[in-house]
Design a protein around this motif. Structure first.
Motif, mmCIF file in Angstrom:
data_model
loop_
_atom_site.group_PDB
_atom_site.id
_atom_site.type_symbol
_atom_site.label_atom_id
_atom_site.label_comp_id
_atom_site.label_asym_id
_atom_site.label_seq_id
_atom_site.Cartn_x
_atom_site.Cartn_y
_atom_site.Cartn_z
ATOM 1 N N GLN A 143 0.315 9.884 -4.913
ATOM 2 C CA GLN A 143 1.086 11.277 -4.709
ATOM 3 C C GLN A 143 1.848 11.938 -5.898
ATOM 4 O OE1 GLN A 143 3.576 10.427 -1.259
ATOM 5 N NE2 GLN A 143 2.090 11.762 0.225
ATOM 6 N N ASP A 144 2.436 10.870 -6.447
ATOM 7 C CA ASP A 144 3.295 11.519 -7.684
ATOM 8 C C ASP A 144 2.449 12.114 -8.678
ATOM 9 O OD1 ASP A 144 5.761 8.856 -7.594
ATOM 10 O OD2 ASP A 144 5.567 10.674 -6.473
ATOM 11 N N LEU A 145 1.234 11.666 -8.737
ATOM 12 C CA LEU A 145 0.011 12.152 -9.616
ATOM 13 C C LEU A 145 -0.574 13.380 -8.995
ATOM 14 C CD1 LEU A 145 -1.430 8.805 -11.057
ATOM 15 C CD2 LEU A 145 0.095 10.159 -12.202
ATOM 16 N N GLY A 146 -0.193 13.755 -7.908
ATOM 17 C CA GLY A 146 -0.530 14.951 -7.440
ATOM 18 C C GLY A 146 -2.038 14.963 -6.594
ATOM 19 N N GLY A 159 0.819 -1.210 -0.020
ATOM 20 C CA GLY A 159 0.205 -0.075 -0.040
ATOM 21 C C GLY A 159 0.856 1.445 0.073
ATOM 22 N N TYR A 160 2.104 1.218 0.593
ATOM 23 C CA TYR A 160 3.038 2.209 0.527
ATOM 24 C C TYR A 160 3.394 2.735 -0.920
ATOM 25 C CZ TYR A 160 7.343 5.176 1.259
ATOM 26 O OH TYR A 160 8.291 6.014 0.982
ATOM 27 N N TYR A 161 3.761 1.768 -1.828
ATOM 28 C CA TYR A 161 4.057 2.194 -3.022
ATOM 29 C C TYR A 161 2.772 2.616 -3.827
ATOM 30 C CZ TYR A 161 8.250 -0.340 -1.523
ATOM 31 O OH TYR A 161 9.428 -0.748 -0.907
ATOM 32 N N PHE A 162 1.820 2.076 -3.658
ATOM 33 C CA PHE A 162 0.408 2.569 -4.096
ATOM 34 C C PHE A 162 0.194 4.142 -4.045
ATOM 35 C CE2 PHE A 162 -3.461 0.228 -6.141
ATOM 36 C CZ PHE A 162 -4.087 1.578 -6.148
ATOM 37 N N ALA A 163 0.417 4.210 -2.464
ATOM 38 C CA ALA A 163 0.121 5.792 -2.067
ATOM 39 C C ALA A 163 1.072 6.708 -2.780
ATOM 40 C CB ALA A 163 0.383 5.834 -0.614
#
Length: 399
Positions: A351-354, A343-347
Motif C-alpha cells: 500500500q505504501d508503494l501505491g 500478511g498484514y504488514y506485507f499488505a
C-alpha cells in the motif's frame, strides 16, 4: 516428410490388399503403414473393427493419440468407400496439433500411397465429397450435426473433458463406429460412464503405464512413451495412494463427483486457450508465508485466465514481489493479499508503494451464512471463496 518408396500394384492386387486390410487392421498397420505398434495399440484397432462403440482410458504417454492418428484413421479411410471420419475434442491443440499431426505422418510415411489430398494447413484429408476425414473443435454442440455417411467413424479425443451435450449430438449422427479416447480425469459424464454404469454399451479398454514397452522392457525402446523413471517420479511427487498418481499411472478413474474441485474440471482448465490480455485490467493475489517449507505465492490473472504464478521460500520476498508487480502497476485493478498474521504488514508495505491493495481475511464471517439464492451457506469467507472457485471451474471460466 518425404514418402517412403512405394510399389506399383495391379488392380487385382489392389483389391486383394484392400480386402485383407479391411479384415485385418493389424496387418494394414504393419504392412501398408510400416508401423510397429505394441499390444495395447493393436488391441484398440481390433476393438474398433469388431465393436460399434469403443472407449479407451489410458495412462499418460501410452501412445493412444499415436494409434488413433497414425493407424486407426488411415485404416478406416483406406478400406471403406464412401467413408467419413470426424475427430473432435475439447481443444484445437489436441485435435490439430497432436492427433492430426500423426495422421499427416502416416499419410506421408505409408509404404503404399494412401490416395486423396492431405491439406497442409488444416486437419483435412479429402478424396471426394463423400469420402474424407477431418478434425475440428466447437463450443456449440449444434455444430456437430449434419454429417452423414454409411461408414461414419467418430473419434472423441480427450473424451474426459467433453460435455454430455456434445456426446448427445455426436450419437445423433448414427456413426458406424464411435471411439472415445481419454485419461482417467473424470468422475462423471459419458466417458466415465462408458467404463462404469454404461459399460455394457461400450467395449471398454484400459492402458496402464505398466503396459508401455518401455516399462515392460526396462529401457526406452519407444521414445516418448512412459518409462520406469517417469513412474518413480510420479510416486515420489504425489504418493502411490494419490488419486492423481492412480489416474496418471494406473488409468484408474480418480476424484469424487461430490469433491469440492473435481479433478475433471481442474484438468479441463489446462486445455482452454488464454485470451489476448495485453490491454486488459489485471488482478493479483498474494498468499504470504513465513520462512520454512511454505512459499509466498503471487498469482496474476485477467478474468478467468491465470497468466503467471511465482513462489518464493525467502523469509522476506517483498522486493521480489514488487519487482514482478512493477511492470503491471498501471493495469492492476486490485492486489488481494491474505492479511492474516504477517500478511498484514506485507499488505501495508505494498500500500505504501501505491499498489491498489485489498486486504483479505478468510477467517471473517461470510456475508451469506445461510442457504439462499446466492449459494449453499458458508461457515466463513474462506468457504465462500472456495465455493466460488468451484463454480468458476465447473462453468469453464478458468484457464
Amino acid at each position: 516428410m518425404p514418402a517412403r518408396k512405394s510399389e506399383q500394384v495391379t488392380p487385382d492386387q489392389a483389391r486383394l490388399i484392400t480386402d485383407r486390410s479391411r479384415r485385418d487392421p493389424v496387418w494394414f498397420a504393419n504392412t501398408i503403414l510400416g508401423l510397429k505398434l505394441y499390444h495395447k495399440q493393436l488391441e484398440i484397432l481390433e476393438a474398433v473393427r469388431d465393436h460399434g462403440q469403443v472407449s479407451v482410458v489410458g495412462a499418460n504417454s501410452t501412445g493412444k493419440d499415436f494409434c488413433v492418428g497414425e493407424a486407426l484413421i488411415p485404416w478406416w479411410q483406406s478400406t471403406r468407400y464412401p467413408a467419413m471420419t470426424i475427430i473432435t475434442g475439447p481443444t484445437n491443440r489436441q485435435v490439430e496439433d497432436i492427433v492430426w499431426r500423426h495422421v499427416r505422418q502416416a499419410y506421408y510415411g505409408a509404404r503404399r500411397p494412401l490416395g486423396g489430398r492431405m491439406y497442409p494447413a488444416k486437419a483435412m484429408w479429402e478424396f471426394d465429397d463423400q469420402h474424407f476425414a477431418f478434425g475440428f473443435t466447437t463450443d456449440d454442440p449444434v455444430n456437430l450435426t449434419g454429417f452423414h455417411s454409411p461408414n461414419l467413424l467418430v473419434i472423441v479425443t480427450e473424451a474426459h473433458a467433453v460435455s454430455d451435450e456434445h456426446f448427445t449430438m455426436l450419437k445423433r449422427l448414427n456413426p458406424r463406429r464411435l471411439v472415445l479416447v481419454g485419461n482417467a480425469f473424470s468422475s462423471s459424464g459419458e466417458f466415465y460412464d462408458s467404463h462404469h454404469e454404461r459399460r455394457h454399451l461400450y467395449h471398454a479398454l484400459a492402458i496402464t503405464a505398466y503396459d508401455s514397452p518401455n516399462v515392460r522392457m526396462g529401457a526406452e525402446v519407444v521414445p516418448g512413451l512412459v518409462t520406469i523413471p517417469d513412474i518413480e517420479r510420479y510416486a515420489t511427487d504425489w504418493g502411490e495412494d494419490n488419486p492423481l498418481y492412480r489416474a496418471t499411472v494406473l488409468a484408474e478413474f480418480a476424484g469424487n463427483p461430490d469433491g469440492l474441485l473435481p479433478l475433471l474440471h481442474l484438468r479441463a482448465g489446462e486445455g482452454r486457450p488464454a485470451v489476448d490480455y495485453r490491454e486488459e485490467i489485471l488482478v493479483a493475489g498474494i498468499d504470504v508465508a513465513g520462512p520454512g517449507e511454505d512459499e509466498t505465492v503471487l498469482t496474476l490473472r485477467q478474468g478467468g485466465v491465470i497468466l503467471e504464478q511465482w513462489g518464493w521460500p525467502d523469509e522476506d520476498p517483498r522486493g521480489a514481489v514488487v519487482d514482478k508487480l512493477g511492470p503491471y502497476r498501471g493495469r492492476l485493478r486490485a492486489v488481494n493479499v491474505d492479511s492474516v498474521g504477517q500478511g498484514y504488514y506485507f499488505a501495508k508495505h505494498l500500500q505504501d508503494l501505491g499498489f491498489p491493495v485489498k486486504m483479505v481475511n478468510v477467517g471473517e464471517a461470510s456475508a451469506h451464512p445461510e442457504r439462499d439464492s446466492y449459494g449453499p451457506g458458508y461457515g466463513n469467507l474462506k468457504a465462500e471463496l472456495y465455493w466460488g472457485l468451484r463454480m468458476r471451474f465447473m462453468a469453464g471460466d478458468v484457464s
